[in-house]
Write a protein that holds these residues in place. Structure first.
Motif, PDB file in Angstrom:
ATOM      1  N   LEU A 163      12.819  33.456  -4.204  1.00  0.00           N
ATOM      2  CA  LEU A 163      11.768  33.755  -5.174  1.00  0.00           C
ATOM      3  C   LEU A 163      10.892  32.543  -5.493  1.00  0.00           C
ATOM      4  O   LEU A 163       9.861  32.691  -6.161  1.00  0.00           O
ATOM      5  CB  LEU A 163      12.401  34.271  -6.471  1.00  0.00           C
ATOM      6  N   ALA A 164      11.285  31.368  -5.037  1.00  0.00           N
ATOM      7  CA  ALA A 164      10.520  30.158  -5.342  1.00  0.00           C
ATOM      8  C   ALA A 164       9.112  30.269  -4.770  1.00  0.00           C
ATOM      9  O   ALA A 164       8.922  30.657  -3.613  1.00  0.00           O
ATOM     10  CB  ALA A 164      11.232  28.937  -4.778  1.00  0.00           C
ATOM     11  N   ALA A 165       8.134  29.897  -5.586  1.00  0.00           N
ATOM     12  CA  ALA A 165       6.735  30.009  -5.164  1.00  0.00           C
ATOM     13  C   ALA A 165       5.965  28.751  -5.568  1.00  0.00           C
ATOM     14  O   ALA A 165       6.451  27.629  -5.391  1.00  0.00           O
ATOM     15  CB  ALA A 165       6.117  31.264  -5.768  1.00  0.00           C
ATOM     16  N   GLY A 166       4.785  28.938  -6.152  1.00  0.00           N
ATOM     17  CA  GLY A 166       3.889  27.817  -6.398  1.00  0.00           C
ATOM     18  C   GLY A 166       4.440  26.731  -7.301  1.00  0.00           C
ATOM     19  O   GLY A 166       4.301  25.543  -7.023  1.00  0.00           O
ATOM     20  N   SER A 167       5.057  27.124  -8.415  1.00  0.00           N
ATOM     21  CA  SER A 167       5.535  26.105  -9.350  1.00  0.00           C
ATOM     22  C   SER A 167       6.661  25.282  -8.730  1.00  0.00           C
ATOM     23  O   SER A 167       6.737  24.061  -8.924  1.00  0.00           O
ATOM     24  CB  SER A 167       6.005  26.763 -10.651  1.00  0.00           C
ATOM     25  N   PHE A 168       7.524  25.930  -7.950  1.00  0.00           N
ATOM     26  CA  PHE A 168       8.587  25.199  -7.264  1.00  0.00           C
ATOM     27  C   PHE A 168       7.992  24.290  -6.199  1.00  0.00           C
ATOM     28  O   PHE A 168       8.369  23.120  -6.071  1.00  0.00           O
ATOM     29  CB  PHE A 168       9.568  26.179  -6.630  1.00  0.00           C
ATOM     30  N   ARG A 169       7.039  24.807  -5.422  1.00  0.00           N
ATOM     31  CA  ARG A 169       6.406  24.007  -4.368  1.00  0.00           C
ATOM     32  C   ARG A 169       5.744  22.762  -4.937  1.00  0.00           C
ATOM     33  O   ARG A 169       5.947  21.651  -4.446  1.00  0.00           O
ATOM     34  CB  ARG A 169       5.366  24.857  -3.636  1.00  0.00           C
ATOM     35  N   ASP A 170       4.944  22.937  -6.006  1.00  0.00           N
ATOM     36  CA  ASP A 170       4.198  21.811  -6.565  1.00  0.00           C
ATOM     37  C   ASP A 170       5.112  20.808  -7.253  1.00  0.00           C
ATOM     38  O   ASP A 170       4.822  19.605  -7.273  1.00  0.00           O
ATOM     39  CB  ASP A 170       3.154  22.319  -7.555  1.00  0.00           C
ATOM     40  N   ARG A 216       7.427  18.905  -4.028  1.00  0.00           N
ATOM     41  CA  ARG A 216       6.857  18.467  -2.745  1.00  0.00           C
ATOM     42  C   ARG A 216       7.445  17.138  -2.278  1.00  0.00           C
ATOM     43  O   ARG A 216       7.863  16.979  -1.131  1.00  0.00           O
ATOM     44  CB  ARG A 216       5.330  18.345  -2.860  1.00  0.00           C
TER      45      ARG A 216
END
Length: 328
Positions: A208-215, A218
């Motif tokens: 379920l990880a998306a934008g907030s996890f990616r940013d 990194r």
């Protein structure tokens, strides 16, 4: 200018290519034979106006250098400085911690003139294959200016060189730099590692990880030894900055136990939301700063930066951030 770049990873490789593109005579060196081979091929295949050389020995790389740029990790620096013994030209570096480098140069290379540097242009990828001659365009590049120690003409030489690469020169002392990057760069690497670890053991969360996890994670992909060297080399300042973050996290954690956690969280989150919305500071007032260490350091402490050197009028073209409520 004749420049030797020692270390041809992401930053060193990018610097060698950028300087060559800018018309400087560049000789690079890396302790790893495979890296030297890859860099030598890339240098020979560059457009004629941007070609540079790769030496087989460090001593050959610095033989005619007016400037030596050290682009090796802190743990690898002592043996490199041993090979530089007797060099009395100008030395800079691109390492992410400045205090320990300054002390090493004092001890091992007392005949050289030193101006510490740090381009804030890293990526999670590393090695010469990730190098990019445009890496420094628009980036903040700290040039350390130690009162009664750094020769201003040497600092100005580096400022001319760096601004010509398209970077913004930020004047600071080594201690100021180490304190600031502990909070802005080093602790974020540790937080990214912690966040990644928290999700790594939960397959559903990872799916379920998306934008907030990616940013937020990194830089966790950075090679562990590089993060360890960076944070370990600046341990005192990183510890202080991390304590501040832990204090804030403890306050947020306590708010979750309140009868109305959403109401308790809002005032704690509001300052961060406003600060992030105002970052990065991209505009400001164009100013001219005299060739004087105190004036330059005051500009850096205010969050300002140098964009060029006016040799005829003996001033530096600079930008001072616009202020809101008396603060940048």
């Amino acid at each position: 200018m004749d420049v030797a770049v020692i270390g041809l990873g992401l930053i060193g490789g990018s610097l060698a290519q950028a300087l060559a593109t800018g018309g400087h005579a560049v000789v690079g060196f890396d302790a790893d034979p495979a890296t030297r081979g890859t860099a030598r091929t890339a240098a020979a295949q560059a457009p004629a106006r941007a070609r540079w050389q790769v030496a087989g020995r460090l001593r050959d790389a610095i033989a005619h250098a007016e400037l030596v740029a050290l682009a090796v990790p802190l743990p690898a620096l002592p043996p490199v400085l041993t090979e530089l013994t007797g060099y009395d030209g100008l030395v800079t570096d691109v390492t992410s911690v400045k205090g320990p480098i300054r002390e090493l140069l004092r001890q091992q290379l007392p005949t050289a003139a030193y101006v510490g540097g740090h381009p804030m242009a890293g990526k999670e990828t590393s090695g010469f294959a990730a190098a990019d001659p445009d890496l420094f365009t628009g980036c903040a590049w700290v040039l350390c200016l130690e009162p009664r120690e750094t020769a201003l003409p040497d600092w100005l030489t580096l400022a001319r060189l760096v601004t010509a690469l398209g970077a913004r020169v930020v004047p600071a002392t080594s201690a100021e730099h180490d304190r600031a990057v502990a909070a802005a760069s080093h602790v974020p690497h540790l937080l990214a590692a912690a966040l990644t670890t928290a999700v790594a053991g939960d397959p559903l969360a990872a799916a379920l990880a998306a934008g907030s996890f990616r940013d937020g994670t990194r830089v966790a992909a950075t090679r562990p030894e590089l993060i360890a060297a960076m944070c370990g080399g600046n341990a005192t300042a990183v510890g202080t900055a991390l304590d501040g973050v832990l204090k804030t996290l403890a306050e947020l954690r306590a708010a979750l136990d309140e009868p109305d956690p959403a109401t308790a969280l809002r005032p704690l989150l509001a300052p961060a939301s406003a600060a992030r919305a105002a970052w990065p500071v991209a505009t400001g007032t164009a100013v001219e700063v005299p060739w004087h260490a105190d004036a330059l350091l005051e500009l850096g402490r205010a969050g300002g930066w140098v964009t060029g050197v006016d040799d005829e009028r003996r001033v530096l073209r600079a930008v001072r951030p616009e202020t809101v409520g008396g603060r940048p």
